[in-house]
Design a protein around this motif. Sequence first.
Motif, PDB file in Angstrom:
ATOM      1  N   SER A   1      36.837  14.720  26.385  1.00 56.78           N
ATOM      2  CA  SER A   1      36.393  13.387  25.979  1.00 56.78           C
ATOM      3  C   SER A   1      34.889  13.277  26.142  1.00 56.78           C
ATOM      4  CB  SER A   1      37.106  12.303  26.786  1.00 56.78           C
ATOM      5  OG  SER A   1      36.906  12.497  28.176  1.00 56.78           O
ATOM      6  N   ILE A   2      34.256  12.519  25.250  1.00 62.03           N
ATOM      7  CA  ILE A   2      32.823  12.278  25.301  1.00 62.03           C
ATOM      8  C   ILE A   2      32.543  10.821  24.941  1.00 62.03           C
ATOM      9  CG2 ILE A   2      32.162  14.657  24.764  1.00 62.03           C
ATOM     10  CD1 ILE A   2      31.740  13.778  21.857  1.00 62.03           C
ATOM     11  N   ARG A   3      31.356  10.358  25.275  1.00 62.95           N
ATOM     12  CA  ARG A   3      30.916   9.019  24.867  1.00 62.95           C
ATOM     13  C   ARG A   3      29.676   9.185  23.990  1.00 62.95           C
ATOM     14  NH1 ARG A   3      31.254   6.186  29.448  1.00 62.95           N
ATOM     15  NH2 ARG A   3      33.119   5.098  28.713  1.00 62.95           N
ATOM     16  N   ILE A   4      29.671   8.496  22.860  1.00 63.99           N
ATOM     17  CA  ILE A   4      28.557   8.574  21.913  1.00 63.99           C
ATOM     18  C   ILE A   4      27.939   7.187  21.787  1.00 63.99           C
ATOM     19  CG2 ILE A   4      27.885   9.073  19.535  1.00 63.99           C
ATOM     20  CD1 ILE A   4      30.185  11.083  19.415  1.00 63.99           C
ATOM     21  N   LEU A   5      26.630   7.114  21.967  1.00 64.75           N
ATOM     22  CA  LEU A   5      25.902   5.852  21.849  1.00 64.75           C
ATOM     23  C   LEU A   5      25.091   5.862  20.559  1.00 64.75           C
ATOM     24  CD1 LEU A   5      24.594   5.356  25.505  1.00 64.75           C
ATOM     25  CD2 LEU A   5      26.812   4.761  24.524  1.00 64.75           C
ATOM     26  N   THR A   6      25.261   4.823  19.771  1.00 65.45           N
ATOM     27  CA  THR A   6      24.516   4.693  18.532  1.00 65.45           C
ATOM     28  C   THR A   6      23.618   3.464  18.598  1.00 65.45           C
ATOM     29  OG1 THR A   6      26.194   3.332  17.423  1.00 65.45           O
ATOM     30  CG2 THR A   6      26.410   5.728  17.230  1.00 65.45           C
ATOM     31  N   ALA A   7      22.707   3.394  17.643  1.00 65.34           N
ATOM     32  CA  ALA A   7      21.865   2.217  17.523  1.00 65.34           C
ATOM     33  C   ALA A   7      22.676   1.068  16.948  1.00 65.34           C
ATOM     34  CB  ALA A   7      20.665   2.520  16.632  1.00 65.34           C
TER      35      ALA A   7
END
Length: 222
Positions: A178-184
């Motif tokens: 699992s990963i967390r992705i942060l976008t604008a």
Amino acid sequence: MLIMARHIIYGVCCFVVGLNSAQAVIIAGDVTGGSAATAGGIFIKLIPPIGDVGDDNFNDPNLYGFDEDQNIIIPAPLAVDIGPSATLPTGTEVASHYVVFDPASSQRMIGYVDFDAPILAIMTKTATLAASDFLANVSANYLSPSARGLESADSVAIDPVLTHRALINFTASSPGDSIRILTAFSPGGEPDPTPMPVPGGLGLMLLGLCLLLQRQLKYAPH
């Protein structure tokens, strides 16, 4: 005529609210290679309520993703594992997303996930995932927190051309990767790596029109 005017007011007000409530979201994804693709794996976007994730909850070859908190201001410098810099500075506005690969037995999955805004950072380690859990989704129950993150054989990268796409290459078994992705923040809500600003003047003009119509109806003869 009075009823029609009220409908117009309602529609205008809803449009004004819509201009100011857009968010950055997962828009697509796919499983393109590895044994997971051979086994028929696909990308599935989860819709709230999410439920349990992170402890053999899926046991299939699919790649899953869901949107977490949207348009949050980072209150302090936030360490990241993948991104243009090692930290996101205080005051950065982000939208958070979670991606999970949880096969029944050891499988390799090559794929991607697309967002409607450029990727700012990716958390791939147990520590950075824990530090960013303030962005987690209240409808998701994150299990086995100490086992989250990627191993040395796994990789994830921001596409150098399509900056709204995460390229994923995982090999996982139990309890999954699992990963967390942060976008604008993306007010335009379009699959474009360049966010478009909300036309603030237009929103104010429409709001003024809404209030004017309400005033006219108040004093109109019935």
